[in-house]
Design a protein around this motif. Structure first.
Motif, short mmCIF file in Angstrom:
data_model
loop_
_atom_site.label_atom_id
_atom_site.label_comp_id
_atom_site.label_asym_id
_atom_site.label_seq_id
_atom_site.Cartn_x
_atom_site.Cartn_y
_atom_site.Cartn_z
N GLU A 43 82.30 -52.93 6.23
CA GLU A 43 83.19 -54.05 6.51
C GLU A 43 82.55 -55.03 7.49
N ILE A 44 82.01 -54.51 8.58
CA ILE A 44 81.38 -55.38 9.59
C ILE A 44 80.17 -56.08 9.00
N TRP A 45 79.35 -55.32 8.27
CA TRP A 45 78.11 -55.88 7.72
C TRP A 45 78.41 -57.03 6.75
N GLN A 46 79.45 -56.85 5.93
CA GLN A 46 79.80 -57.91 4.99
C GLN A 46 80.25 -59.18 5.73
N HIS A 47 80.98 -59.03 6.81
CA HIS A 47 81.37 -60.18 7.64
C HIS A 47 80.13 -60.83 8.25
N LEU A 48 79.24 -59.99 8.78
CA LEU A 48 78.02 -60.48 9.41
C LEU A 48 77.15 -61.22 8.39
N LYS A 49 77.06 -60.65 7.21
CA LYS A 49 76.27 -61.25 6.13
C LYS A 49 76.80 -62.65 5.80
N SER A 50 78.15 -62.77 5.69
CA SER A 50 78.75 -64.07 5.38
C SER A 50 78.46 -65.08 6.48
N MET A 51 78.48 -64.60 7.71
CA MET A 51 78.31 -65.51 8.84
C MET A 51 76.88 -66.02 8.97
N VAL A 52 75.92 -65.09 8.92
CA VAL A 52 74.53 -65.52 9.14
C VAL A 52 73.99 -66.29 7.95
N ALA A 53 74.65 -66.17 6.80
CA ALA A 53 74.22 -66.94 5.64
C ALA A 53 74.31 -68.44 5.93
N GLN A 54 75.13 -68.79 6.94
CA GLN A 54 75.32 -70.20 7.27
C GLN A 54 74.32 -70.74 8.29
N ASN A 55 73.45 -69.86 8.76
CA ASN A 55 72.49 -70.31 9.79
C ASN A 55 71.16 -69.58 9.63
N SER A 56 70.17 -70.27 9.12
CA SER A 56 68.86 -69.66 8.88
C SER A 56 68.16 -69.30 10.17
N ALA A 57 68.55 -69.94 11.27
CA ALA A 57 67.87 -69.69 12.55
C ALA A 57 68.08 -68.27 13.04
N ILE A 58 69.21 -67.65 12.68
CA ILE A 58 69.46 -66.30 13.19
C ILE A 58 69.54 -65.26 12.08
N SER A 59 69.19 -65.61 10.86
CA SER A 59 69.28 -64.65 9.75
C SER A 59 68.18 -63.61 9.87
N VAL A 60 68.49 -62.43 9.28
CA VAL A 60 67.51 -61.33 9.27
C VAL A 60 67.37 -60.82 7.84
N GLY A 61 66.37 -60.00 7.62
CA GLY A 61 66.14 -59.48 6.28
C GLY A 61 67.24 -58.55 5.82
N SER A 62 67.24 -58.16 4.57
CA SER A 62 68.13 -57.20 3.91
C SER A 62 69.57 -57.68 3.78
N MET A 63 69.82 -58.97 4.05
CA MET A 63 71.21 -59.45 3.97
C MET A 63 71.54 -60.04 2.61
N LYS A 64 70.63 -59.89 1.66
CA LYS A 64 70.91 -60.42 0.33
C LYS A 64 71.45 -59.32 -0.59
N ASN A 65 71.47 -58.07 -0.13
CA ASN A 65 71.98 -56.97 -0.94
C ASN A 65 73.50 -57.08 -1.11
N GLU A 66 73.99 -56.44 -2.16
CA GLU A 66 75.43 -56.49 -2.43
C GLU A 66 76.20 -55.56 -1.50
N SER A 67 75.53 -54.54 -1.01
CA SER A 67 76.23 -53.56 -0.17
C SER A 67 75.27 -53.02 0.88
N LEU A 68 75.83 -52.67 2.02
CA LEU A 68 75.02 -52.06 3.08
C LEU A 68 74.43 -50.73 2.62
N MET A 69 75.16 -50.02 1.76
CA MET A 69 74.71 -48.69 1.37
C MET A 69 73.41 -48.71 0.56
#
Length: 898
Positions: free
Chosen positions: A697-723
Motif C-alpha cells: 500500500e505504501i509503495w504504491q502511494h510512493l510510486k504514484s508520488m515520485v512519478a511526478q518528479n524525476s529529481a527524486i525518483s529511484v529505480g524499480s518503481m515501474k513494476n506493477e507490484s512491490l512483490m
C-alpha cells in the motif's frame, strides 16, 4: 492510485484489496523457464478436517517470507499448496456427522460412505486454504493439490508396486498398535505416550505338580493374563534356574503353561519372572517367536473380551480388569498391589489408550531405506536448521522399526492388492487384474485396508509435480529447496519423504529443513481445546491486521525455540506497523508535488545524516540478507525493527525536518527528499516479506508520488507490484564506515544531554547550554564539525567543546566513554525542591526494594512459586537497584555545589 496516503492504517480495507490484486494479476503463479533458477517449497499439507490455528499460522508465515524474499531475488518461485486427506481424522469427522443423523458407515456400506466423505471434503475440505489467504500466503493456487487427487492416487499405486517389487513391502501377522476406538492399526510414531498413575499387581502362578508352590509375577495389565502362554525368566537368574522347563497352571483359566528362559527378561523388574502374552504385547510377541509359542487372542477389535473365559466374554477390557482382579483376590492369587507410574500409549487422533494387538498387516522394511537417508545427511545433501534437529532425525533413523502402513478404515488409498479366491495368491498390480498371475483364476478380491495417510504424504514433493509422469514441472522444480516444518513431524513426515525421495527419485526431496518451535500459551503450556488457552489467528487478524500478526509472531520466534504467546503480544506488531505507516505518511507529506523544484541534486549534495542513513540502510540490507540465508527470521525482523524505529524514525526524520520545512534552501531540501525516497523505497522492499500488505500500500502511494518528479525518483518503481521488485543488493560501496563510527558518538552525546534534562526535570521548552570535555584534538575536531547536529537534536542554546574542561559550579554531568558532558543548572531548577523530589523518589524505591527482597529471601516463595513469577520479582529487584543508583548519582550532583 491517489497520492495522498490516509491518516490511519486500516488493514481491513487494505488486505483484501491487495490480495485480490495479486491473485487476479497472477503474481503467485509460475511456469518452468530456463532464464531463472527455481526455488521451490511444498506446503506441509494441512488436514482437510483442519481450521487455521497458531501453529499453521507460524509455519505458513515462515514459508511466505522465504517465497516472497526469493521471488524478489529473481528466483522462479513455486510454493505448492494442497491438503491431506487425513484418513482416520476425516473418517471420524464424517462418522460423527452420520451419527447425528442416526446412521453409520456400516449401514451405508463402503461405497456410499466414501461418497459422503467426498461430499464433506468438497464442502469443507479447502476451508483452511481459504484461511491461509488471510495471512497473505502467496501460494500458486493454480497448482493446488489433494492427496486423493487422481494424479496423486496414481503416484501412490506406482510407489507401492515399486517398493513391493523390490521387496520393501510385505504382509504378515504381527503385533501392532491398535486403537479400539478408530478400529485400526496405527504406526509407532502415531502413538503418544503419557505417564499414568496405575498399579503393579503381584500374582501367584501355582506349579502343576506342586500346587502349594508358586511363581510370583508382576504385571500392570492383569486382564491380559487370559492370553498367557508361558512365564519367562532370565537364564542367568539364580532364583529360577532350577525351575526352567517346569509347568505352571494359569490362574482362573486353568491352562498349563511352561517356565521358559529368555535373555530379554529383566531380573530387576518386579519379581524377575514375567508373564508371556504373545498376542497382546510386542516384547512378548518376540519372545513367542523365539520359543515357538502359541498366540492366544483374548480381545476383539473394539477392546472387548473374547476367548475361553466365559465369565468375561463381551466385557470391556477395563471392566474385565476389575472383575478378574476381584476373582484373583477371592482365590488368593493376589500377593500384593503397589502404586506404579508407567508410560501408556494413546491414539494420536482420538486419545484412546492403544492396545498391542496381533493382526494381519502390511509393512515397509525401513532399515535399508533408512541407511540411504542417513548417508544423505552425512554426505551434506541435507541440512537441518537449527542444526540440533539433525540428531533427532538421525537417532530415529538409526533405531527405526518396520512401518505398519495398513489401516482398517475406508477413507484413504486402498492397497493395490488382490487375493485370488482359488489359490490365495496375492496379486500386486497398478490396476485391478483380470486374472490371477499364478493360477489364472478370474475371481480376485481387493484388499479392504487402506494405506496410512503418511504413505501418500511421503511422496508429496514429487507426486504434486506429476510423478510418475516425467513432467516439465518435475524436471524443473524438483528437488524442492526448503521444507519448513514443526518438530512434531520429523519422524512422521520429514524422514519418510527423504527415504521415498531417495528410493524413488534417487534424490533428496529438499536440501534444507527449517524446524520451528511450537506455539505455547504465556505460561508455557501447549495450546489445546481442553485447556481453553488457544488463540484463533483469524480473530487476531481481524483485530490487529495480518501484518501485525505476522511481524509479532516472527519477533517472538527465536530460532527453533518454542513461542510463548498471549493476545497482548500482537500489539507489538500493530505498533510497529503503525510506526512505519506514520513515518511513510510524514515522508510523503513532505514530497508534495506543489513543493517540488526543478533543481537537480546529486549524491554529492547529501548531508552527513543522509550519508549515514544510506550507509545504515546498506548495512542492514547485508545483515538481513545474511540472516535470511541462514533461516534466522527473528534476527532479520529485529534488525529491520531497530533500523526503522530507531535510526529512520527517531533520528533521521527528526534531523531532516528543518531541511524539509526550509523552502529557501532548495538543494538541501531536495537532497533530503531524494535520500528519504531512496531509503523509504528500499526499506519497504526489505520489510515486504514480513508485512506484505502494508508495504504494498505504501509503495504504491510512493510510486504514484515520485512519478511526478524525476529529481527524486529511484529505480524499480515501474513494476506493477512491490512483490516483484528486486530485493535490495548488498551495497558495500554505499557504506561509509567513518560516518557509521561517528554517528553513534553523536547520538550518545545527545542522549546524555537528554538524560540530564529528564533526571533534573527540566522542561523541553527550556534550552540548555552544554560543555563537552574531551581528551584530544581529534575528538574535539570531530565534535566541532557536527556541532549543529548536537545543538539541534539535544535542544541546546549553545555548546562549547574543549580539552579537559573544568566542571562548572551548579551543573549536572554525564559521561560518554572518556568524554564528560556538563550542563550548568543555574536558573534552570530550584535545587532544594529538586533534592526533595529526588529524595522522595529514593525513599519510595527503597520501600519497594524491601518488599521485593522480603519475597526473594523467603525460601518457601522461591521454592513453591511458579518460575516466571520468581523471575519477575528478580527482574523488579534489578530494576529498582538501577533506579536507586541513578537517583543517588543525581543527588550527588545536586549536593556538590551547596
Amino acid at each position: 492510485m491517489e497520492t495522498e496516503i490516509p491518516t490511519k492504517y486500516n488493514p481491513k480495507e487494505i488486505e483484501d484489496k491487495w490480495y485480490r490484486y495479486w491473485e487476479e494479476g497472477n503474481f503467485f503463479h509460475c511456469e518452468p523457464g530456463p532464464d531463472k533458477k527455481p526455488y521451490t517449497i511444498v506446503i506441509p499439507p494441512p488436514n482437510v478436517t483442519g481450521v487455521l490455528h497458531m501453529g499453521h499460522a507460524l509455519n505458513n508465515i515462515l514459508q511466505d517470507i522465504l517465497i516472497r524474499w526469493r521471488r524478489m531475488q529473481g528466483f522462479n518461485t513455486l510454493w505448492m499448496p494442497g491438503t491431506d486427506h487425513a484418513g482416520i481424522a476425516t473418517q471420524n469427522v464424517v462418522e460423527r456427522k452420520l451419527a447425528k443423523k442416526g446412521t453409520n458407515r456400516h449401514e451405508l456400506g463402503r461405497e456410499k460412505f466414501i461418497e459422503e466423505v467426498w461430499k464433506w471434503k468438497k464442502e469443507y475440505g479447502s476451508e483452511i486454504l481459504k484461511q491461509l489467504r488471510k495471512l497473505g500466503s502467496s501460494c500458486d493456487w493454480e497448482r493446488e493439490r489433494f492427496t486423493m487427487d487422481e494424479g496423486l492416487s496414481k503416484a501412490v499405486k506406482e510407489a507401492f508396486v515399486k517398493l513391493y517389487e523390490k521387496g520393501f513391502i510385505y504382509k504378515g501377522k504381527y503385533i501392532t498398535n491398535w486403537c479400539p476406538r478408530c478400529l485400526t492399526a496405527i504406526s509407532d510414531d502415531e502413538v503418544e505416550h503419557e505417564d499414568h498413575e496405575g498399579y503393579l499387581w503381584y500374582i501367584r502362578y501355582p506349579f502343576r505338580d506342586a500346587p502349594h508352590l508358586f511363581v510370583n509375577i508382576a504385571t500392570t495389565r492383569p486382564e491380559t493374563l487370559l492370553g498367557d502362554v508361558a512365564v519367562a525368566v532370565n537364564p542367568e537368574d539364580e532364583r529360577y534356574k532350577d525351575m526352567i522347563g517346569e509347568m505352571l497352571v494359569l490362574p482362573v483359566v486353568g491352562r498349563e503353561i511352561p517356565i521358559i528362559a529368555d535373555e530379554a527378561v529383566d531380573p530387576k523388574f518386579g519379581t524377575g519372572a514375567v508373564k508371556v502374552t504373545p498376542a497382546h504385547d510386542p516384547n512378548d510377541f518376540e519372545i513367542g517367536r523365539r520359543h515357538n509359542l502359541d498366540h492366544v487372542i483374548i480381545m476383539n477389535e473394539d477392546g472387548s473380551i473374547r476367548g475361553d473365559a466365559d465369565n468375561y466374554i463381551g466385557m470391556d477390557r477395563y471392566e474385565c480388569r476389575e472383575a478378574l482382579v476381584e476373582e484373583l483376590k477371592q482365590e488368593k492369587h493376589i500377593v500384593k498391589v503397589e502404586p506404579h507410574s508407567h508410560s501408556v500409549g494413546h491414539c494420536y487422533r482420538c486419545r484412546t489408550v492403544i492396545e498391542p494387538y496381533l493382526s494381519d498387516q502390511w509393512f515397509v522394511k525401513m532399515k535399508p531405506l533408512a541407511e540411504a537417508a542417513i548417508k544423505a545427511q552425512k554426505s551434506g545433501n541435507l541440512s537441518f536448521y537449527p542444526e540440533r534437529w539433525t540428531k533427532v532425525y538421525m537417532s530415529w533413523l538409526e533405531n527405526v522399526r518396520d512401518w505398519c502402513i495398513s489401516r482398517q478404515i475406508w477413507w484413504g488409498h486402498r492397497i493395490p492388492a488382490w487375493q485370488c479366491e482359488s489359490c490365495d495368491e496375492i496379486n500386486i498390480t497398478r490396476e485391478a487384474p483380470e486374472k490371477c498371475s499364478k493360477c489364472g483364476h478370474d475371481t480376485l478380491i481387493q484388499e479392504t485396508d487402506v494405506l496410512d495417510t503418511w504413505f501418500s504424504s511421503a511422496l508429496w514433493p514429487f507426486s504434486t509435480m506429476g510423478w510418475p509422469e516425467e513432467t516439465e514441472e518435475l524436471k524443473y522444480y524438483y528437488p524442492t529447496s526448503t521444507l519448513v516444518t514443526d518438530r512434531g513431524i520429523i519422524y512422521f513426515w520429514v524422514a519418510r519423504m527423504v527415504m521415498m525421495g531417495l528410493e524413488i527419485r534417487n534424490q533428496v526431496p529438499f536440501s534444507n529443513v527449517y524446524v520451528h518451535g511450537t506455539i505455547l500459551d504465556d505460561l508455557g503450556r501447549k495450546m489445546s481445546k481442553s485447556l481453553g488457552n488457544g488463540i484463533d489467528p483469524l480473530l487476531m487478524i481481524d483485530q490487529y491486521g495480518a501484518d501485525a500478526v505476522r511481524t509479532s509472531i516472527i519477533m517472538l520466534t527465536v530460532e527453533g525455540q518454542d513461542v510463548k504467546l498471549n493476545e497482548n503480544r500482537f500489539e507489538m506488531g500493530r505498533n510497529f506497523i503503525n510506526k512505519v505507516w506514520n513515518a511513510a505518511r510524514f515522508a510523503m507529506m513532505n514530497l508534495e508535488p506543489d513543493g517540488f523544484s526543478d533543481t537537480q541534486v546529486t549524491e554529492d549534495d547529501y548531508h552527513f545524516e543522509d550519508i549515514w542513513i544510506i550507509s545504515r540502510l546498506h548495512s542492514v540490507t547485508e545483515i538481513c540478507t545474511n540472516y535470511l540465508e541462514n533461516y534466522r527470521f527473528n534476527e532479520t525482523i529485529r534488525a529491520l525493527y531497530e533500523f526503522i524505529w530507531n535510526d529512520f524514525c527517531d533520528w533521521y526524520l527528526e534531523i531532516i525536518k528543518p531541511r524539509l520545512y526550509n523552502t529557501d534552501n532548495t538543494v538541501s531540501r531536495m537532497a533530503a527528499q531524494k535520500a528519504l525516497v531512496y531509503v523509504l523505497n528500499d526499506t519497504l522492499h526489505l520489510l515486504h516479506p514480513f508485512a506484505p500488505f502494508m508495504t504494498e500500500e505504501i509503495w504504491q502511494h510512493l510510486k504514484s508520488m515520485v512519478a511526478q518528479n524525476s529529481a527524486i525518483s529511484v529505480g524499480s518503481m515501474k513494476n506493477e507490484s512491490l512483490m516483484i521488485c528486486q530485493w535490495p543488493k548488498k551495497g558495500a560501496a554505499k557504506i561509509d564506515k567513518n560516518v557509521l563510527e561517528t554517528m553513534p558518538l553523536l547520538q550518545d552525546l545527545v542522549r546524555a544531554v537528554r538524560n540530564i534534562r529528564s533526571n533534573m526535570n527540566i522542561p523541553n521548552k527550556k534550552s540548555l547550554n552544554a560543555l563537552i570535555s574531551v581528551r584530544d584534538n581529534e575528538v574535539k575536531t570531530r565534535l566541532d564539525n557536527h556541532q549543529n547536529f548536537i545543538i539541534q537534536m539535544a535542544n541546546l542554546d549553545g555548546m562549547e567543546t574543549g580539552i579537559d574542561l573544568e566542571k562548572p559550579e551548579s551543573s549536572a554531568s554525564e559521561v560518554v566513554n572518556d568524554i564528560q558532558i556538563f550542563v550548568p543548572l543555574k536558573g534552570l531548577i530550584d535545587k532544594d525542591a529538586e533534592k526533595e523530589k529526588q529524595q522522595e523518589h529514593l525513599n519510595k524505591a527503597n520501600v519497594h526494594l524491601e518488599i521485593v527482597r522480603k519475597k526473594l529471601f523467603n525460601e518457601n516463595f522461591v521454592k513453591n512459586a511458579p518460575a516466571h513469577i520468581v523471575n519477575a520479582e528478580r527482574d523488579k529487584e534489578a530494576e529498582l537497584l538501577g533506579q536507586i543508583i541513578k537517583i543517588k548519582s543525581i543527588l550527588q550532583d545536586l549536593d556538590k555545589d551547596d
